[in-house]
Design an enzyme around this catalytic site. Sequence first.
Site, mmCIF file in Angstrom:
data_model
loop_
_atom_site.group_PDB
_atom_site.id
_atom_site.type_symbol
_atom_site.label_atom_id
_atom_site.label_comp_id
_atom_site.label_asym_id
_atom_site.label_seq_id
_atom_site.Cartn_x
_atom_site.Cartn_y
_atom_site.Cartn_z
ATOM 1 N N ASP A 1 -0.318 11.259 -29.828
ATOM 2 C CA ASP A 1 -1.217 10.173 -30.218
ATOM 3 C C ASP A 1 -2.609 10.764 -30.466
ATOM 4 O O ASP A 1 -2.901 11.901 -30.047
ATOM 5 C CB ASP A 1 -1.249 9.121 -29.105
ATOM 6 C CG ASP A 1 -2.077 7.906 -29.478
ATOM 7 O OD1 ASP A 1 -2.103 7.556 -30.677
ATOM 8 O OD2 ASP A 1 -2.686 7.307 -28.580
ATOM 9 N N ASP B 1 -6.223 8.630 -30.966
ATOM 10 C CA ASP B 1 -7.359 7.984 -30.311
ATOM 11 C C ASP B 1 -7.071 7.829 -28.815
ATOM 12 O O ASP B 1 -6.079 7.234 -28.419
ATOM 13 C CB ASP B 1 -7.625 6.614 -30.943
ATOM 14 C CG ASP B 1 -9.053 6.139 -30.715
ATOM 15 O OD1 ASP B 1 -9.775 6.763 -29.914
ATOM 16 O OD2 ASP B 1 -9.451 5.138 -31.334
ATOM 17 N N ASP C 1 -1.917 7.997 -24.500
ATOM 18 C CA ASP C 1 -2.810 7.447 -23.477
ATOM 19 C C ASP C 1 -2.488 5.996 -23.154
ATOM 20 O O ASP C 1 -3.182 5.382 -22.353
ATOM 21 C CB ASP C 1 -4.265 7.545 -23.944
ATOM 22 C CG ASP C 1 -4.568 6.568 -25.077
ATOM 23 O OD1 ASP C 1 -3.808 6.571 -26.070
ATOM 24 O OD2 ASP C 1 -5.549 5.813 -24.980
#
Length: 260
Positions: free
Chosen positions: A8, A10, A204
């Site tokens: 991922d 961001d 995240d």
Amino acid sequence: MKQGLLIDMDGVIYSGEALISGADKFIKNLIDEAIPFAFMTNNSQRTPLEVVRKLKGLGIKVEESHVYTSAMATAKFLSDQSPKGTAYVLGEGGLLSSLHDHGITLVNTDPEFVVLGEGRNFTLEMVQRAVDMILAGAKFITTNRDPSPKKPGWNNLGIAATTAMIEEATGRKAFVTGKPSPVMMRSARKFLGLETSETTVIGDTMETDIQGGVQMGYKTILVLSGISSKDTLGHYAFKPDMIASSVDEIKFPLTWWEEK
């Protein structure tokens, strides 16, 4: 047996416009060690080239072949479902180009699919047109269901909100192609040429990256540099295989790579 990573962006590599400490060294190490990886992003607006340019501005040099977006997953899904199909699109940039590249014709009347992606340039009139098309029989696809961050001044309403508006107006549930949908989790793995047992997801967010990885049988690493925190892990019926404060803490080979 080779091993690779779906990463991922961001909250993992950067936060907004700021690089997360150590992320540039982490990616350089992957390249130096020839470890296969792809950035897996739900953002359908940016083309792979635009993603590469953003990362270059943060000091990370990668190729377009290192980027896999929800727009790419959506376009592949539609072309598999209906080769040379037609779509009315509420979206921009990367989504439009990906659909075109996969042979989907963009139309303004009588489409097979209504496709919703991120964007700020479509109007309520266009949304109403999409509603009418869905009520007339078009299939409703959304590139992801990422929520708004609910922060004052945020310049993106959040695709979940737009999706909910159209669902309410049509009484039809959208089919989601982006993370954590198996559509994107599987096609991203195949994009890298990996088998299930060779794939590790780094993210995240428990609800997207980690959940999607667990459902597909991939190994998962949760980093705490973004949305999820240790305090909330007990809220979920699943858990990551590893937790790190940031990608800077992740060392290779991973323990499950050694087990192979």
